[in-house]
Each structure stands twice: as structure tokens, then as C-alpha cells.
Design a protein around this motif. Structure first.
Motif, PDB file in Angstrom:
ATOM      1  N   PRO A  59       0.883  -1.226   0.055  1.00 22.38           N
ATOM      2  CA  PRO A  59       0.109  -0.081   0.100  1.00 22.38           C
ATOM      3  C   PRO A  59       0.911   1.253   0.092  1.00 22.38           C
ATOM      4  CG  PRO A  59      -0.827  -1.616   1.781  1.00 22.38           C
ATOM      5  CD  PRO A  59       0.522  -2.171   1.159  1.00 22.38           C
ATOM      6  N   ALA A  60       0.484   2.261  -0.483  1.00 20.98           N
ATOM      7  CA  ALA A  60       1.215   3.611  -0.566  1.00 20.98           C
ATOM      8  C   ALA A  60       1.341   4.321   0.985  1.00 20.98           C
ATOM      9  CB  ALA A  60       0.694   4.641  -1.480  1.00 20.98           C
ATOM     10  N   PRO A  61       2.517   4.440   1.189  1.00 20.68           N
ATOM     11  CA  PRO A  61       2.610   5.069   2.612  1.00 20.68           C
ATOM     12  C   PRO A  61       1.462   6.038   2.950  1.00 20.68           C
ATOM     13  CG  PRO A  61       5.032   4.603   1.726  1.00 20.68           C
ATOM     14  CD  PRO A  61       3.728   4.413   0.539  1.00 20.68           C
ATOM     15  N   ILE A  62       1.461   6.509   4.418  1.00 22.62           N
ATOM     16  CA  ILE A  62       0.686   7.652   4.765  1.00 22.62           C
ATOM     17  C   ILE A  62       1.281   8.216   5.809  1.00 22.62           C
ATOM     18  CG2 ILE A  62      -1.465   7.899   5.898  1.00 22.62           C
ATOM     19  CD1 ILE A  62      -2.589   5.527   4.668  1.00 22.62           C
ATOM     20  N   ASP A  63       1.418   9.570   5.546  1.00 25.56           N
ATOM     21  CA  ASP A  63       1.972  10.283   6.798  1.00 25.56           C
ATOM     22  C   ASP A  63       1.102  10.919   7.578  1.00 25.56           C
ATOM     23  OD1 ASP A  63       3.930  11.521   8.372  1.00 25.56           O
ATOM     24  OD2 ASP A  63       4.717  12.682   6.513  1.00 25.56           O
ATOM     25  N   CYS A  64       0.686  10.306   8.739  1.00 22.88           N
ATOM     26  CA  CYS A  64      -0.553  10.742   9.349  1.00 22.88           C
ATOM     27  C   CYS A  64      -0.471  11.851  10.566  1.00 22.88           C
ATOM     28  CB  CYS A  64      -1.348   9.480  10.056  1.00 22.88           C
ATOM     29  SG  CYS A  64      -0.271   8.704  11.328  1.00 22.88           S
ATOM     30  N   HIS A  65       0.712  12.394  10.765  1.00 23.46           N
ATOM     31  CA  HIS A  65       0.815  13.491  11.400  1.00 23.46           C
ATOM     32  C   HIS A  65       2.074  14.487  11.049  1.00 23.46           C
ATOM     33  CE1 HIS A  65       1.535  14.866  16.074  1.00 23.46           C
ATOM     34  NE2 HIS A  65       2.121  15.754  15.290  1.00 23.46           N
ATOM     35  N   THR A  66       1.639  15.468  10.481  1.00 17.25           N
ATOM     36  CA  THR A  66       2.415  16.510  10.093  1.00 17.25           C
ATOM     37  C   THR A  66       2.104  17.972  10.431  1.00 17.25           C
ATOM     38  OG1 THR A  66       1.793  17.500   7.764  1.00 17.25           O
ATOM     39  CG2 THR A  66       2.829  15.153   8.136  1.00 17.25           C
ATOM     40  N   HIS A  67       3.053  18.865  10.295  1.00 13.63           N
ATOM     41  CA  HIS A  67       2.873  20.360  10.451  1.00 13.63           C
ATOM     42  C   HIS A  67       3.414  20.821   9.224  1.00 13.63           C
ATOM     43  CE1 HIS A  67       1.845  19.792  14.942  1.00 13.63           C
ATOM     44  NE2 HIS A  67       2.624  18.875  14.754  1.00 13.63           N
ATOM     45  N   LEU A  68       3.138  20.359   8.230  1.00 12.93           N
ATOM     46  CA  LEU A  68       3.701  20.624   6.873  1.00 12.93           C
ATOM     47  C   LEU A  68       3.713  22.154   6.295  1.00 12.93           C
ATOM     48  CD1 LEU A  68       4.295  18.096   4.108  1.00 12.93           C
ATOM     49  CD2 LEU A  68       3.509  20.322   3.499  1.00 12.93           C
ATOM     50  N   VAL A  69       2.720  22.806   6.622  1.00 13.47           N
ATOM     51  CA  VAL A  69       2.398  24.163   6.389  1.00 13.47           C
ATOM     52  C   VAL A  69       2.891  25.017   7.160  1.00 13.47           C
ATOM     53  CG1 VAL A  69       0.482  26.014   5.650  1.00 13.47           C
ATOM     54  CG2 VAL A  69       0.431  23.676   4.809  1.00 13.47           C
ATOM     55  N   PHE A  70       4.087  26.028   7.042  1.00 17.58           N
ATOM     56  CA  PHE A  70       4.510  26.904   8.043  1.00 17.58           C
ATOM     57  C   PHE A  70       5.261  27.911   7.251  1.00 17.58           C
ATOM     58  CE2 PHE A  70       7.406  23.178   8.245  1.00 17.58           C
ATOM     59  CZ  PHE A  70       8.399  23.961   7.906  1.00 17.58           C
ATOM     60  N   GLY A  71       5.445  28.927   8.099  1.00 19.38           N
ATOM     61  CA  GLY A  71       6.473  30.039   7.311  1.00 19.38           C
ATOM     62  C   GLY A  71       7.618  29.953   8.407  1.00 19.38           C
ATOM     63  N   GLY A  72       8.701  30.452   7.449  1.00 23.21           N
ATOM     64  CA  GLY A  72      10.153  30.692   8.232  1.00 23.21           C
ATOM     65  C   GLY A  72      10.683  29.336   8.720  1.00 23.21           C
ATOM     66  N   ASP A  73      11.865  29.568   9.498  1.00 23.08           N
ATOM     67  CA  ASP A  73      12.920  28.466   9.631  1.00 23.08           C
ATOM     68  C   ASP A  73      13.227  28.629  11.158  1.00 23.08           C
ATOM     69  OD1 ASP A  73      16.113  27.991   9.756  1.00 23.08           O
ATOM     70  OD2 ASP A  73      14.818  26.540   8.212  1.00 23.08           O
ATOM     71  N   ARG A  74      13.583  27.368  11.769  1.00 18.03           N
ATOM     72  CA  ARG A  74      14.051  27.463  13.213  1.00 18.03           C
ATOM     73  C   ARG A  74      15.236  26.650  13.521  1.00 18.03           C
ATOM     74  NH1 ARG A  74       8.681  25.494  15.671  1.00 18.03           N
ATOM     75  NH2 ARG A  74       9.775  24.717  17.247  1.00 18.03           N
ATOM     76  N   ALA A  75      16.232  26.833  12.329  1.00 13.18           N
ATOM     77  CA  ALA A  75      17.384  26.048  12.743  1.00 13.18           C
ATOM     78  C   ALA A  75      18.335  26.554  13.528  1.00 13.18           C
ATOM     79  CB  ALA A  75      18.247  26.111  10.956  1.00 13.18           C
ATOM     80  N   PHE A  76      18.048  28.011  13.884  1.00 14.93           N
ATOM     81  CA  PHE A  76      19.044  28.568  14.954  1.00 14.93           C
ATOM     82  C   PHE A  76      18.402  27.964  16.362  1.00 14.93           C
ATOM     83  CE2 PHE A  76      14.487  30.704  14.971  1.00 14.93           C
ATOM     84  CZ  PHE A  76      14.503  31.010  16.394  1.00 14.93           C
ATOM     85  N   GLU A  77      17.153  27.522  16.259  1.00 12.74           N
ATOM     86  CA  GLU A  77      16.962  26.547  17.787  1.00 12.74           C
ATOM     87  C   GLU A  77      17.752  25.357  17.855  1.00 12.74           C
ATOM     88  OE1 GLU A  77      12.814  26.249  18.161  1.00 12.74           O
ATOM     89  OE2 GLU A  77      12.315  28.303  18.003  1.00 12.74           O
ATOM     90  N   PHE A  78      17.835  24.648  16.630  1.00 13.29           N
ATOM     91  CA  PHE A  78      18.820  23.591  16.570  1.00 13.29           C
ATOM     92  C   PHE A  78      20.284  23.698  17.333  1.00 13.29           C
ATOM     93  CE2 PHE A  78      21.905  20.891  14.177  1.00 13.29           C
ATOM     94  CZ  PHE A  78      21.368  19.681  14.751  1.00 13.29           C
ATOM     95  N   GLU A  79      20.748  25.035  17.038  1.00 12.51           N
ATOM     96  CA  GLU A  79      21.896  25.281  17.400  1.00 12.51           C
ATOM     97  C   GLU A  79      21.830  25.563  18.998  1.00 12.51           C
ATOM     98  OE1 GLU A  79      24.943  27.571  14.604  1.00 12.51           O
ATOM     99  OE2 GLU A  79      23.172  28.604  14.565  1.00 12.51           O
TER     100      GLU A  79
END
Length: 400
Positions: A59-79
Motif C-alpha cells: 500500500p502507498a505509505p501514509i504520513d498521518c501527523h504533519t505540521h507541513l504548512v508553515f512559514g519561516g525556519d528554526r534552524a537557530f533553535e537547533f544550534e
């Protein structure tokens, strides 16, 4: 649409087994976007024949929990987290969800679509047929509705099924600091009413946690969702045991998600209510968590387990369902069979779509994936490896 007969595939139905059939042992007949028959020596007259050349079909996979629509980037929080700053500390200082709120509020629907389509395309490139997209970064009525309008627009631009989830109860925006009850009524419930009237909402979700909302604060929202006939879900027991899972089970939730701090008692309640445990190893990995979700308790209670990317800008910037399966096996010790079911039939159940997709069975949508591998283990074991040969959505092969 002409009937299509799919031959010479190693077929994994996800109907309780992940053992592939020998090539040629089973054939699949599809017509009108649906699976018509699964068996041996199916009728060929008038059908288009597709020789799968011994490939694995799932069966084709299903991604059942995403917050895929958003603006910006938070890579600085990774740091920041690399420097030892805890996620809760970042969130309380105005980062986390609130940082995404500021960027998302600054974008209109078209801008959100443009920013989000590349993330969706990454999922589709790994065979995904169905994606759940949540609101939750607008935190005002109009900005939350913009997010779901963008999700709806994306469904018209790609061959994909999108389920839209109202997650206004994700965090408190600064203008409602200390006024959670007011926010639930004036934004979460008011926006829910508006979005439902617009046909934008398939389910209602929330974040039940010390840095978000309590079960008492969420109760009016869930009561309104049920009054509108909408399914409910919950983010719960991610950072602490706040009681959200038991609360969701009492409301007959489709799923409870994260669940690192869930208990055997929670698992029993979920089993009784038919609530799926959606495990999110990307967030566990990114936040370097150490408390594992109670997988053994879920197994013992018979709770279906799903896996999902939790694609979001801060705590799980992940757009690979294949990597998610590998993480589910490596970090959470799920078996290969459990991983495959977790992104097919159990993920469909977590979205209320068990009667539509997630399995290879007559009457369901012909959402299929053909892989250049011989066994499901090869889908789960490899890292950074995409063996997709073709993605089939509603019976039609989609261009890669």
C-alpha cells in the motif's frame, strides 16, 4: 478509466501480514481508481497489463501527523539545543511554536502554498499517497484558517489525499498570555466554527502539556468538536504525563500522538476506545529525548501503532517516511512488520480512513507503491535510500 491488471509483483497487503507473495502468485485488478480483485489468474480481457517485474508492491505509505504548512525556519533553535538549551526553555523565551507563529502570520495563502509544496514533494517522492496537515502556527482565527486553506489548495496541485486538522490549541500567542480559557473560546472554538462552515476541517487536535493546555482548558473545545461531528486527536505525554491520553480516550479519539510518558493504564484506555498510538521518532531524535514510548504496553494491550514524520520547522524537520520507519525500528525497537503497518493500515486508522486506503484489498482506493527491493526489511533497514520505482494514486501511476 481502463481496468489495469498488475502482474508479477511481490504483493504485501498489510491485512495483518507483511510476508510478500512470490512473484506471480497474486495479481491485482484495479478499475475506476479502486481495487477490484486480488487473486491468482485474474481475467485479462480488456485490461491494461502492467508487468511489475518481480518488484515489491505495498500500500502507498501514509504520513498521518504533519505540521507541513508553515512559514519561516528554526534552524537557530537547533544550534541552541546543541548548546544545551532545553526545548521548554526555548519555548518559554518566545521561540518554538511562537517563532513559527510570527513567520506564518506574515504569509498569505499563496505564499504558504509556495513554501510548503517542496516539503510535500519530498514525501510524494517516497511513495506517500495521503498526508495529514495540521494548522497550529497561526494562533489567530484568520491565520489558522489560512493554513488549512493552503493545505486544501495543495491537494488540487498534486496527486495526493490531504486530511486537514484544526490545531489552534497548539500554544498561547502573546496577546493571550495568562488567558488560556479566553483563547480556547475566542480563537480555538470560534475558528473551529468558521472552518467547519467552510468545509476546511476533518479533525480537531490539541497540545496537552505544561507549556500548552490542560485537559480542563481543552474540554470545551472537544465538546464542540463532537457536537459538530468531527473526529478528535491529541498531542499528549510528550514532555511529561499531563493526562491528555486518558482524556482523549474518553472522547473516543482517533489517535494520541508522541506518548513518551504514557503508561500501561493509558494503553489500556486507548485499546478500549480504539485510539491509535502515533509514535513520532523524528521529534524524539531531534530533541534527544531519553524516555521511550511504552511500546511493550501498547503491544500487550493490542493498541495499533502508527509512525509519522511529524514534519515541522523546529522539533522534527523530517520529510522522509522511509527514514521514519528506520527510526521507529532503531529507536523504538519496532519490528519490520510493525513499521510497515505503522505507515499503511495503522496510519489510515489514525486518520479515520481504514475504509478508504492503507491496505491492498477489494473496494479500497488503488493507492500503491512499487519498490525496487525484494522484501519489506530492505525498506526499513537502509538509511538515505529511496528505492521507489513508481507511485500509484487512485489507480494511476504518478510521474516522479
Amino acid at each position: 478509466m481502463t481496468a489495469t491488471l498488475w502482474t508479477n509483483a511481490r504483493i504485501v497487503t498489510a491485512d495483518g501480514t507483511t510476508t510478500p507473495s512470490a512473484p506471480g502468485a497474486l495479481e491485482l485488478l484495479t478499475d475506476g481508481g479502486k481495487i477490484v480483485a486480488l487473486g491468482a489468474d485474474l481475467p485479462r480481457q480488456g485490461a491494461k497489463i502492467v508487468d511489475c517485474e518481480g518488484r515489491l508492491m505495498t500500500p502507498a505509505p501514509i504520513d498521518c501527523h504533519t505540521h507541513l504548512v508553515f512559514g519561516g525556519d528554526r534552524a537557530f533553535e537547533f544550534e541552541q539545543r546543541l548548546d544545551g538549551v532545553a526545548y521548554e526553555e526555548i519555548a518559554r523565551a518566545g521561540g518554538g511554536i511562537k517563532a513559527s507563529m510570527r513567520a506564518t502570520r506574515a504569509m498569505d495563502v499563496d505564499q504558504l502554498v509556495t513554501a510548503s509544496l517542496p516539503r510535500l514533494d519530498h514525501l510524494l517522492a517516497e511513495g506517500v499517497s495521503t498526508v495529514e496537515i495540521k494548522s497550529g502556527y497561526g494562533l489567530s482565527v484568520e491565520a489558522e484558517l489560512h493554513m488549512l486553506r493552503a493545505a486544501r489548495a495543495m491537494e488540487t496541485q498534486r496527486n495526493v489525499r490531504i486530511r486537514k486538522t484544526w490545531l489552534a490549541a497548539h500554544a498561547l500567542p502573546p496577546e493571550y498570555a495568562g488567558r488560556a480559557v479566553d483563547y480556547i473560546h475566542e480563537v480555538a472554538i470560534a475558528g473551529l466554527n468558521a472552518g467547519h462552515a467552510e468545509g476546511l476541517i476533518d479533525a480537531v487536535d490539541s497540545f496537552c502539556e505544561g507549556i500548552a493546555f490542560s485537559t480542563e482548558e481543552l474540554a470545551p473545545l472537544y465538546a464542540r468538536a463532537k457536537a459538530l461531528g468531527l473526529d478528535v486527536k491529541i498531542h499528549s505525554e510528550q514532555l511529561s504525563h499531563a493526562g491528555g491520553t486518558a482524556f482523549a480516550a474518553r472522547h473516543g479519539a482517533l489517535s494520541a500522538d508522541h506518548l513518551e510518558y504514557a503508561t500501561a493504564e493509558d494503553a489500556a484506555l486507548m485499546a478500549a476506545s480504539g485510539t491509535v498510538a502515533v509514535l513520532l521518532p523524528g521529534a524524539f531524535y531531534t530533541l534527544r529525548e531519553t524516555v521511550l514510548p511504552p511500546v511493550e504496553a501498547f503491544r500487550a494491550a493490542g493498541v495499533p501503532m502508527a509512525l509519522s514524520t511529524d514534519c515541522n520547522p523546529g522539533t522534527s524537520p523530517l520529510t522522509s517516511i522511509l527514514m521514519t520507519m528506520n527510526m521507529g525500528a532503531t529507536l523504538f525497537r519496532l519490528t519490520v512488520s510493525e513499521c510497515l503497518k505503522a505507515v499503511t493500515c495503522n496510519a489510515a486508522q489514525a486518520l479515520g480512513l481504514s475504509n478508504e486506503t492503507g491496505r491492498i484489498a477489494p473496494g479500497l482506493s488503488a493507492d500503491l507503491a512499487l519498490w525496487d527491493v525484494e522484501s519489506p526489511a530492505q525498506l526499513v533497514a537502509r538509511i538515505g535510500f529511496n528505492p521507489l520505482h513508481s507511485r500509484v494514486f487512485r489507480g494511476a501511476e504518478c510521474p516522479q
